[in-house]
Design an enzyme around this catalytic site. Structure first.
Site, PDB file in Angstrom:
ATOM      1  N   ASP A 347       0.994  -1.243   0.047  1.00  0.00           N
ATOM      2  CA  ASP A 347       0.004  -0.054   0.091  1.00  0.00           C
ATOM      3  C   ASP A 347       0.910   1.189  -0.223  1.00  0.00           C
ATOM      4  O   ASP A 347       1.892   1.460   0.898  1.00  0.00           O
ATOM      5  CB  ASP A 347      -0.918  -0.098   1.331  1.00  0.00           C
ATOM      6  CG  ASP A 347      -1.764   1.112   1.497  1.00  0.00           C
ATOM      7  OD1 ASP A 347      -2.341   1.645   0.428  1.00  0.00           O
ATOM      8  OD2 ASP A 347      -1.689   1.945   2.468  1.00  0.00           O
ATOM      9  N   LYS A 348       0.612   2.023  -0.988  1.00  0.00           N
ATOM     10  CA  LYS A 348       2.017   3.091  -1.332  1.00  0.00           C
ATOM     11  C   LYS A 348       2.045   4.072  -0.020  1.00  0.00           C
ATOM     12  O   LYS A 348       3.099   4.131   0.355  1.00  0.00           O
ATOM     13  CB  LYS A 348       1.490   4.056  -2.538  1.00  0.00           C
ATOM     14  CG  LYS A 348       2.364   5.026  -2.733  1.00  0.00           C
ATOM     15  CD  LYS A 348       1.949   5.903  -3.929  1.00  0.00           C
ATOM     16  CE  LYS A 348       1.078   6.859  -3.439  1.00  0.00           C
ATOM     17  NZ  LYS A 348       1.286   8.086  -2.871  1.00  0.00           N
ATOM     18  N   THR A 349       0.916   4.768   0.336  1.00  0.00           N
ATOM     19  CA  THR A 349       1.167   5.806   1.366  1.00  0.00           C
ATOM     20  C   THR A 349       1.768   5.317   2.449  1.00  0.00           C
ATOM     21  O   THR A 349       1.195   4.485   3.348  1.00  0.00           O
ATOM     22  CB  THR A 349       0.029   6.427   1.437  1.00  0.00           C
ATOM     23  OG1 THR A 349      -0.877   6.777   0.241  1.00  0.00           O
ATOM     24  CG2 THR A 349       0.022   7.817   2.267  1.00  0.00           C
ATOM     25  N   GLY A 496      -5.057   4.000  -3.456  1.00  0.00           N
ATOM     26  CA  GLY A 496      -6.116   4.787  -3.886  1.00  0.00           C
ATOM     27  C   GLY A 496      -5.838   5.917  -4.732  1.00  0.00           C
ATOM     28  O   GLY A 496      -6.566   6.700  -5.356  1.00  0.00           O
ATOM     29  N   ASP A 542      -1.151   0.055   6.351  1.00  0.00           N
ATOM     30  CA  ASP A 542      -0.988   0.702   7.756  1.00  0.00           C
ATOM     31  C   ASP A 542      -2.189   0.288   8.521  1.00  0.00           C
ATOM     32  O   ASP A 542      -2.474   0.691   9.792  1.00  0.00           O
ATOM     33  CB  ASP A 542      -1.189   2.257   7.731  1.00  0.00           C
ATOM     34  CG  ASP A 542      -2.289   2.635   6.795  1.00  0.00           C
ATOM     35  OD1 ASP A 542      -3.325   1.843   6.596  1.00  0.00           O
ATOM     36  OD2 ASP A 542      -2.507   3.851   6.233  1.00  0.00           O
ATOM     37  N   ASP A 546      -6.713  -0.797   5.634  1.00  0.00           N
ATOM     38  CA  ASP A 546      -6.578  -1.915   4.924  1.00  0.00           C
ATOM     39  C   ASP A 546      -6.928  -3.297   5.765  1.00  0.00           C
ATOM     40  O   ASP A 546      -6.512  -4.312   4.997  1.00  0.00           O
ATOM     41  CB  ASP A 546      -4.885  -2.195   4.739  1.00  0.00           C
ATOM     42  CG  ASP A 546      -4.448  -0.833   3.922  1.00  0.00           C
ATOM     43  OD1 ASP A 546      -5.367  -0.430   3.083  1.00  0.00           O
ATOM     44  OD2 ASP A 546      -3.591  -0.216   4.439  1.00  0.00           O
TER      45      ASP A 546
END
Length: 652
Positions: A347-349, A496, A542, A546
């Protein structure tokens, strides 16, 4: 605050040690009085009553030295789980009973010196093994020791020393230079650098100022500061880590269950082989003493000691080591299965990127307007906003130590920006969409970067400049993705964010693919799709939005969740949001599994070789193991397993 069972464990180690020395002291006279040893030394020291002295000394050894094994035998019979203690207890009882019968008239050679050395070596083996187990859980005690017993509670203008476990939420405590932080909380005043390495594995001291979170157990540098306690001692981050480590050390995984089953079978094999060995030798004409000795040796050698320890020692060591490096294992099976991972979904952020907007460019379009002035005017309008862009701009002002002017007539323009009056001028801070709607031309040379977010500043309806912000990629991300590729593991970006940003991050980091513009609810579906293609998927996220995807993934890895460990659905928590930790986790998972397999192979392989020798298969070739040699071999195999477990290391 003490680790449950620590004191009990220490007492047991001391008990085995004491029994070992008493038996060792009695071994000399027992050996010298034994007929077989005297024959071997060419002496003859038999005298009236010598057999009874030998019997008396050996009885002390049997009862006092053998006591832990005899009580263990009873416990295992009661629980209907015959195991190691049952075998040792059975062997020494047979040897003792037979030897006593010899003293009181039965023809043959007594077994007293073998009984004595057997118990002596068994006590030594147990003592060494328990010290190894204690060593493996010592890392856990180090974590426990991090928690200071006392705290300085601030009450009005006074400071009172109180016990840490009496602290409540919202209490204010003072942390003096060099002390450990007594509770999780937020810095209320003052600032300092803290060393959090024991808790997060991150060696660099971290600066903490008013408003920053601190973790109980971290070590203060030279400053002194006050902390507003955010949760009681039992709910602190450290307490949760200790509980997690404890639970994980006690939770059983497939490998452990396999070892337990093997140990159970080994017990059955030991008894069946032992009795068969006895019957074979006795019925083929050997003396009762010889047949007895073979049975005792078989049973001793077959003790599933090394097998019973093979996995638990590695488990204890790996769980505690992981916790020290900021990898918290909540689910042992998830950790062991990390060696099977074929795809890691990021998950990127906040994982691959830093997770907060930072100012990357300030461009003034008006020669009379300095860049810092443009920044402070914008900050004046943004200071009331919680938006990540506003936070990024205000952070930059704080870094540059600039003063923010006051503002009047503040008003938000829905979805497009904010406006207000600063120093008598009407200021608008707006999005590119606002310029489009109002047909305002973009400035010359303006080239929007896919990964940047831009706000434009208008002064008295004149476009006067713009500020670009971006969420920077973590410096460690590229190395982490590269390391995964070397292990033939795919790295996929799931976010997202819009496709342009995702494509840019994915390309920069040389990832295998990306899935963009995914709503939290859809993440679960994307994980399922990958699994249907036969991938063994690890998901890092995080933990909050998720949660469903983390639960769906074969292995859920929550990142950067600081104090909120217990709430996660993940099997593994990475305290630092460092993507390199994912790589460490996988390689450590492999190393741990390898150690377990090595130990299991050694523990079973040793039995395969030693058992036939003990049964007397090579008797005609002149090779025979005495019960004491059997006990020594068994102890040696246990020590090999313990030493092998202690060599487990995390590569960071």
């Amino acid at each position: 605050m003490n680790h449950p069972g620590t004191d009990h464990h220490a007492m047991m180690i001391a008990d085995f040690k004491k029994r070992f020395y008493v038996v060792l002291f009695l071994t000399v006279p027992i050996m010298l009085l034994s007929g077989m040893i005297q024959q071997f030394l060419g002496l003859h020291w038999q005298f009236t009553g010598s057999a009874y002295i030998l019997f008396a000394l050996s009885s002390v050894v049997f009862v006092y030295g053998g006591w832990p094994f005899l009580t263990g035998l009873l416990d295992e019979v009661k629980a209907r789980t015959p195991g190691m203690m049952f075998l040792i207890g059975f062997a020494i009882t047979v040897a003792y009973s037979y030897s006593v019968a010899i003293v009181f008239g039965l023809k043959g050679m007594d077994f007293f010196w073998e009984l004595d050395t057997l118990i002596l070596i068994m006590l030594l083996g147990h003592w060494i093994e328990m010290k190894s187990v204690a060593g493996a859980s010592r890392e856990l005690e180090l974590l426990v020791a991090l928690m200071p017993d006392d705290a300085h509670l601030v009450v009005g203008n006074n400071i009172r020393d109180v016990k840490t476990d009496t602290l409540k939420k919202s209490d204010i405590i003072l942390i003096k230079p060099g002390e450990k932080v007594a509770a999780d909380g937020i810095v209320a005043e003052g600032e300092s650098y803290l060393n959090e390495s024991m808790l997060t594995g991150e060696a660099k001291p971290v600066k903490k100022a008013a408003g920053d979170k601190v973790i109980a157990g971290s070590i203060n540098g030279n400053g002194s500061f006050k902390v507003r306690v955010s949760n009681a001692a039992k709910d602190s981050y450290l307490s949760q880590v200790i509980k997690l480590v404890n639970d994980a050390q006690q939770s059983k995984s497939q490998t452990q269950l396999l070892a337990d089953t093997a140990a159970k079978w080994l017990t059955i094999i030991a008894l069946v082989t032992g009795i068969s060995t006895f019957l074979y030798w006795y019925l083929t004409g050997q003396s009762l003493a010889f047949a007895m000795e073979r049975m005792v040796t078989v049973i001793v050698i077959c003790c599933p000691h090394a097998l019973g320890l093979a996995v638990p020692l590695v488990v204890a060591k790996s769980t505690a080591l992981s916790a020290k490096h900021g990898l918290l294992i909540k689910n042992r099976s998830a950790f062991e299965n990390s060696r099977k991972i074929t795809t890691v979904v990021f998950d990127k952020t906040g994982t691959l990127t830093i997770g907060k907007f930072e100012v990357s460019a300030i461009i003034s379009l008006n020669k009379a307007l300095k860049e810092n002035d443009l920044l402070t005017i914008t900050a004046a309008l943004e200071q009331n906003s919680e938006h990540p862009i506003a936070t990024g701009i205000l952070q930059k002002v704080k870094e540059l130590k600039l003063a923010v002017p006051s503002i009047v007539n503040f008003k938000a323009i829905t979805g497009q920006g904010v406006q207000g009056t600063v120093n008598g001028k009407m200021i608008l801070v707006v999005s590119p969409g606002y310029l489009k709607v109002n047909k305002i031309a973009l400035p010359d040379g303006f080239n929007a970067n896919d990964t940047e977010t831009v706000v434009f500043v208008m002064i008295n309806n004149q476009l006067s400049g713009y500020i670009s912000l971006s969420d920077r990629i973590r410096p460690e991300s590229a190395a982490a993705i590269k390391a995964l590729k070397q292990e033939n593991i795919k790295a996929i970006l799931l976010t997202g964010d819009n496709s342009k940003v995702a494509a840019s991050v994915s390309k920069t980091l040389n990832m295998d693919s990306f899935i963009a513009e995914v709503l939290p609810g859809q993440k679960l579906e994307k994980i399922k799709e990958l699994q249907q293609k036969g991938e063994f998927v690890a998901m890092t996220g995080d933990g909050v939005n998720d949660a469903p995807a983390l639960a769906q993934a074969d292995i859920g890895i929550a990142v950067g969740s600081g104090s909120d460990i217990a709430a996660e659905t993940a099997g593994i928590v990475l305290v630092n949001s460092n993507p390199n930790d994912v790589v460490s986790l996988i390689s450590f998972g492999k190393a741990t599994y390898k150690k377990m397999v090595q130990n299991l192979v050694w523990a079973t392989g040793y039995n395969v070789v030693a058992l036939p020798l003990a049964a007397g298969v090579l008797y005609n070739q002149g090779i025979l193991l005495s019960p004491a040699a059997g006990a020594a071999l068994m102890t040696l195999s246990t020590i090999v397993v313990a030493v092998n477990a202690s060599f487990l290391k995390i590569k960071t």
